[in-house]
Motif scaffolding. Structure first.
Motif, PDB file in Angstrom:
ATOM      1  N   LEU A   1      76.041  46.492   3.273  1.00 32.58           N
ATOM      2  CA  LEU A   1      75.611  46.326   4.777  1.00 32.58           C
ATOM      3  C   LEU A   1      76.693  47.302   5.473  1.00 32.58           C
ATOM      4  O   LEU A   1      76.364  48.132   6.418  1.00 32.58           O
ATOM      5  N   VAL A   2      78.084  46.845   5.344  1.00 35.32           N
ATOM      6  CA  VAL A   2      78.926  47.377   6.050  1.00 35.32           C
ATOM      7  C   VAL A   2      78.889  48.850   5.867  1.00 35.32           C
ATOM      8  O   VAL A   2      79.228  49.636   6.741  1.00 35.32           O
ATOM      9  N   SER A   3      78.995  49.265   4.547  1.00 36.79           N
ATOM     10  CA  SER A   3      78.990  50.579   4.280  1.00 36.79           C
ATOM     11  C   SER A   3      77.668  51.535   4.750  1.00 36.79           C
ATOM     12  O   SER A   3      78.184  52.683   5.361  1.00 36.79           O
ATOM     13  N   SER A   4      76.884  51.080   4.812  1.00 39.95           N
ATOM     14  CA  SER A   4      75.560  51.786   5.320  1.00 39.95           C
ATOM     15  C   SER A   4      75.677  51.873   6.839  1.00 39.95           C
ATOM     16  O   SER A   4      75.492  52.969   7.435  1.00 39.95           O
ATOM     17  N   GLY A   5      76.328  51.031   7.592  1.00 39.51           N
ATOM     18  CA  GLY A   5      76.546  50.908   8.860  1.00 39.51           C
ATOM     19  C   GLY A   5      77.611  51.967   9.342  1.00 39.51           C
ATOM     20  O   GLY A   5      77.570  52.745  10.069  1.00 39.51           O
ATOM     21  N   LEU A   6      78.785  52.008   8.630  1.00 37.80           N
ATOM     22  CA  LEU A   6      79.751  52.832   8.818  1.00 37.80           C
ATOM     23  C   LEU A   6      79.276  54.265   8.667  1.00 37.80           C
ATOM     24  O   LEU A   6      79.705  54.949   9.184  1.00 37.80           O
TER      25      LEU A   6
ATOM     26  N   PHE B   1      66.905  51.832   7.792  1.00 36.95           N
ATOM     27  CA  PHE B   1      65.936  51.019   7.011  1.00 36.95           C
ATOM     28  C   PHE B   1      66.943  50.281   5.613  1.00 36.95           C
ATOM     29  O   PHE B   1      66.650  49.121   5.495  1.00 36.95           O
ATOM     30  N   VAL B   2      67.842  51.146   5.137  1.00 38.96           N
ATOM     31  CA  VAL B   2      68.727  50.724   4.117  1.00 38.96           C
ATOM     32  C   VAL B   2      69.400  49.394   4.774  1.00 38.96           C
ATOM     33  O   VAL B   2      69.449  48.186   4.345  1.00 38.96           O
ATOM     34  N   HIS B   3      70.124  49.622   5.986  1.00 34.08           N
ATOM     35  CA  HIS B   3      70.782  48.807   6.822  1.00 34.08           C
ATOM     36  C   HIS B   3      69.954  47.597   7.038  1.00 34.08           C
ATOM     37  O   HIS B   3      70.374  46.285   6.814  1.00 34.08           O
ATOM     38  N   LEU B   4      68.813  47.892   7.491  1.00 35.01           N
ATOM     39  CA  LEU B   4      68.143  46.656   8.044  1.00 35.01           C
ATOM     40  C   LEU B   4      67.306  45.888   6.680  1.00 35.01           C
ATOM     41  O   LEU B   4      67.321  44.740   7.123  1.00 35.01           O
ATOM     42  N   PHE B   5      67.322  46.539   5.769  1.00 36.56           N
ATOM     43  CA  PHE B   5      66.770  45.700   4.400  1.00 36.56           C
ATOM     44  C   PHE B   5      67.679  44.646   3.922  1.00 36.56           C
ATOM     45  O   PHE B   5      67.612  43.853   3.312  1.00 36.56           O
ATOM     46  N   LEU B   6      69.109  45.475   3.863  1.00 31.30           N
ATOM     47  CA  LEU B   6      69.890  44.762   3.246  1.00 31.30           C
ATOM     48  C   LEU B   6      70.325  43.423   4.136  1.00 31.30           C
ATOM     49  O   LEU B   6      70.746  42.527   3.660  1.00 31.30           O
ATOM     50  N   LEU B   7      70.468  43.639   5.449  1.00 32.51           N
ATOM     51  CA  LEU B   7      70.492  42.617   6.474  1.00 32.51           C
ATOM     52  C   LEU B   7      69.524  41.579   6.230  1.00 32.51           C
ATOM     53  O   LEU B   7      69.867  40.535   6.290  1.00 32.51           O
ATOM     54  N   SER B   8      68.132  42.048   5.999  1.00 33.68           N
ATOM     55  CA  SER B   8      66.981  40.950   5.893  1.00 33.68           C
ATOM     56  C   SER B   8      67.056  40.130   4.513  1.00 33.68           C
ATOM     57  O   SER B   8      67.172  38.720   4.582  1.00 33.68           O
ATOM     58  N   VAL B   9      67.687  40.918   3.467  1.00 35.33           N
ATOM     59  CA  VAL B   9      67.885  39.928   2.071  1.00 35.33           C
ATOM     60  C   VAL B   9      69.246  39.205   2.563  1.00 35.33           C
ATOM     61  O   VAL B   9      69.080  37.993   1.986  1.00 35.33           O
ATOM     62  N   LEU B  10      70.186  39.580   3.149  1.00 38.50           N
ATOM     63  CA  LEU B  10      71.353  38.652   3.296  1.00 38.50           C
ATOM     64  C   LEU B  10      70.894  37.399   4.271  1.00 38.50           C
ATOM     65  O   LEU B  10      71.113  36.431   3.906  1.00 38.50           O
ATOM     66  N   LEU B  11      70.066  37.730   5.225  1.00 33.54           N
ATOM     67  CA  LEU B  11      69.452  36.692   6.025  1.00 33.54           C
ATOM     68  C   LEU B  11      68.562  35.575   5.230  1.00 33.54           C
ATOM     69  O   LEU B  11      68.955  34.306   5.581  1.00 33.54           O
ATOM     70  N   ALA B  12      67.733  36.019   4.452  1.00 30.69           N
ATOM     71  CA  ALA B  12      66.677  35.482   3.624  1.00 30.69           C
ATOM     72  C   ALA B  12      67.364  34.261   2.698  1.00 30.69           C
ATOM     73  O   ALA B  12      67.292  33.482   2.135  1.00 30.69           O
ATOM     74  N   TYR B  13      68.662  35.206   2.063  1.00 36.02           N
ATOM     75  CA  TYR B  13      69.316  34.644   1.005  1.00 36.02           C
ATOM     76  C   TYR B  13      70.522  33.402   1.697  1.00 36.02           C
ATOM     77  O   TYR B  13      70.718  32.713   0.822  1.00 36.02           O
ATOM     78  N   PHE B  14      70.925  33.611   2.799  1.00 33.51           N
ATOM     79  CA  PHE B  14      71.886  32.853   3.420  1.00 33.51           C
ATOM     80  C   PHE B  14      71.786  31.454   3.203  1.00 33.51           C
ATOM     81  O   PHE B  14      72.625  30.900   2.498  1.00 33.51           O
TER      82      PHE B  14
END
Lengths: 330, 144
Positions: free
Chosen positions: A214-219, A255-268
């Motif tokens: 998530l962080v690296s795709s953002g950076l 989309f990579v960033h958003l999808f990783l975030l979505s997975v993080l949120l749903a997994y949280f």
């Protein structure tokens, strides 16, 4: 080794996000439906977890005592490490939540020649955890510039502070650097030390690698490949106003960033990441140690049928008198 | 047991805080419409393709700054055209309005570029004598 499965899982998620960004038919689903569903799962999941915790009975006070409890006036009371009142608990919780006081006590044990077991302080975990969590909060708050229009003043002020040194354009945000370094340290720590590697599970690596992705795709988007930021904000505002749009200019990396975030949120809510609300509900931290000062009655105690001595004496009065035994009540 | 109201209060506070952007946008009447920019006053194409400029114009400007300020090189050849590497002379020759072009997206995305720490919006220079005096006044922006 659990590290490879975790790495492969995250790489697959990255690939899925990227592919979704390139395939026209999937862009709306991954740009709007998946993120909104993930947020719903996140909020519902957190509420469900907290409500379940709230429903759990906590009949007794079970704080871990890390100092002298309140006692005689000439014994110095450790107010924060062994709080006796609600205010003390508030202070203890604040230190725990904001500064990770428990982690500060982390020690390491090493076996030296002799054999001699040596315990020493180990502050790096505390430092990296603190660096990670605080930068994550700042990064999260900075992202509100994508979700709120007009951008609120506190977000702009935070950005100014974060990019204080005005390095490059777009300006380098220190929180972005710190969060990456902290995550890399936290990952390296698990791989480096055989003992920590032994106790590390898939979920430990997965959470770290998901965050790293998530962080690296953002950076990558901010400092290297660059993306059409107005299109990104349209997407973000569309999500938050529940009228999603996916502009054509949104790059697959988003989309990579958003999808990783979505997975993080749903997994949280269903993983150890739920320590975010959980830390507030730790009975070993959030209860005052007043076990001796106050009587705590278990509220669902079964009504025990008792037969007191007075009643017993009353029942056998004539027999006791006949035997010439002494009575409590003449 | 007696803490349940506090836990519920905390949960409600969390949900309120995390959904704050939703209510904020609702109150501000925000839609997902993009900001509308001033059309370039002349020319059919930008120096680079529009997609590239949208995402990476800051790279171009930083490159230009380094070339001009550090290497004393003022001209750049893009395709078969030669341009003066200047924000206020070249870019703003077509995109004349800082307020209607630059600021629109920058404000939208919450970006505060430090171009204007040194450069002056050309529109301000065309203003009356009063504005020019204000710019020259101590503490005002330096005009060259």
């Amino acid at each position: 080794m659990h590290v490879l499965p975790a790495l492969i899982t995250v790489l697959l998620l990255v690939a899925a996000g990227y592919a979704a960004g390139r395939i026209e038919a999937l862009r709306f689903f991954f740009g709007a439906v998946v993120p909104l569903a993930a947020v719903a799962v996140f909020l519902g999941g957190i509420a469900w977890r907290v409500l379940r915790w709230a429903a759990s009975p906590v009949p007794f006070r079970i704080p871990t005592t890390c100092g002298q409890q309140r006692s005689l006036p000439w014994l110095k009371h450790a107010r924060l490490d062994n709080p006796a009142t609600g205010w003390g608990v508030l202070g203890r919780m604040a230190l725990e939540v904001l500064l990770f006081r428990s982690l500060f006590r982390n020690t390491k044990a090493e076996l030296h020649a002799g054999p001699k077991l040596v315990y020493s302080e180990e502050k790096w975990l505390w430092l990296a955890a603190l660096a990670f969590h605080w930068s994550f909060l700042i990064v999260f708050l900075r992202h509100l510039r994508f979700f709120m229009e007009p951008v609120p003043a506190f977000v702009l002020a935070l950005q100014n502070l974060d990019g204080f040194f005005q390095i490059g354009a777009p300006v380098l945000y220190w929180s972005g650097v710190i969060i990456l370094v902290a995550l890399l340290y936290l990952l390296a720590r698990r791989l480096w030390d055989p003992q920590i590697r032994y106790v590390s599970l898939f979920t430990d690596y997965f959470a770290l690698m998901l965050l790293l992705g998530l962080v690296s795709s953002g950076l990558l988007m901010r400092y290297f490949t660059k993306v059409d930021i107005v299109a990104v904000k349209q997407l973000a505002v569309g999500l938050i106003t529940l009228s999603p749009v996916v502009p054509a200019a949104v790059s697959p990396l988003v989309f990579v960033h958003l999808f990783l975030l979505s997975v993080l949120l749903a997994y949280f809510p269903f993983s150890k990441l739920v320590h975010m609300p959980g830390v507030f509900l730790s009975p070993t931290r959030n209860l005052a140690n007043n076990n001796r000062a106050r009587r705590h009655v278990n509220p669902w105690n079964y009504p025990v049928k008792v037969h007191t001595y007075e009643e017993w004496e009353e029942e056998f009065r004539d027999k006791i008198v006949a035997a010439g035994l002494p009575l409590d009540k003449e | 047991m007696r803490d349940r109201p506090w836990i519920l209060l905390g949960l409600v506070a969390f949900l309120g805080l995390i959904t704050f952007p939703i209510w904020y946008n609702q109150a501000a009447g925000t839609t997902s419409a993009a900001p509308e920019l001033q059309k370039a006053v002349k020319g059919d194409t930008c120096i680079y393709p529009t997609d590239y400029m949208r995402a990476s114009h800051m790279d171009v400007l930083m490159r230009w700054r380094d070339e001009v300020v550090r290497n004393d090189k003022r001209l750049v050849k893009i395709g078969d055209k030669t341009y003066n590497m200047s924000l206020t002379s070249t870019c703003m020759d077509c995109h004349t309005s800082k307020a209607d072009f630059c600021d629109k997206c920058h404000n939208y995305a919450g970006v505060k570029p430090y171009c204007w720490d040194c450069h002056v919006d050309p529109a301000l220079l065309k203003g009356g004598a009063g504005e020019r005096a204000a710019l020259r006044a101590p503490g005002g922006q330096h005009v060259d």
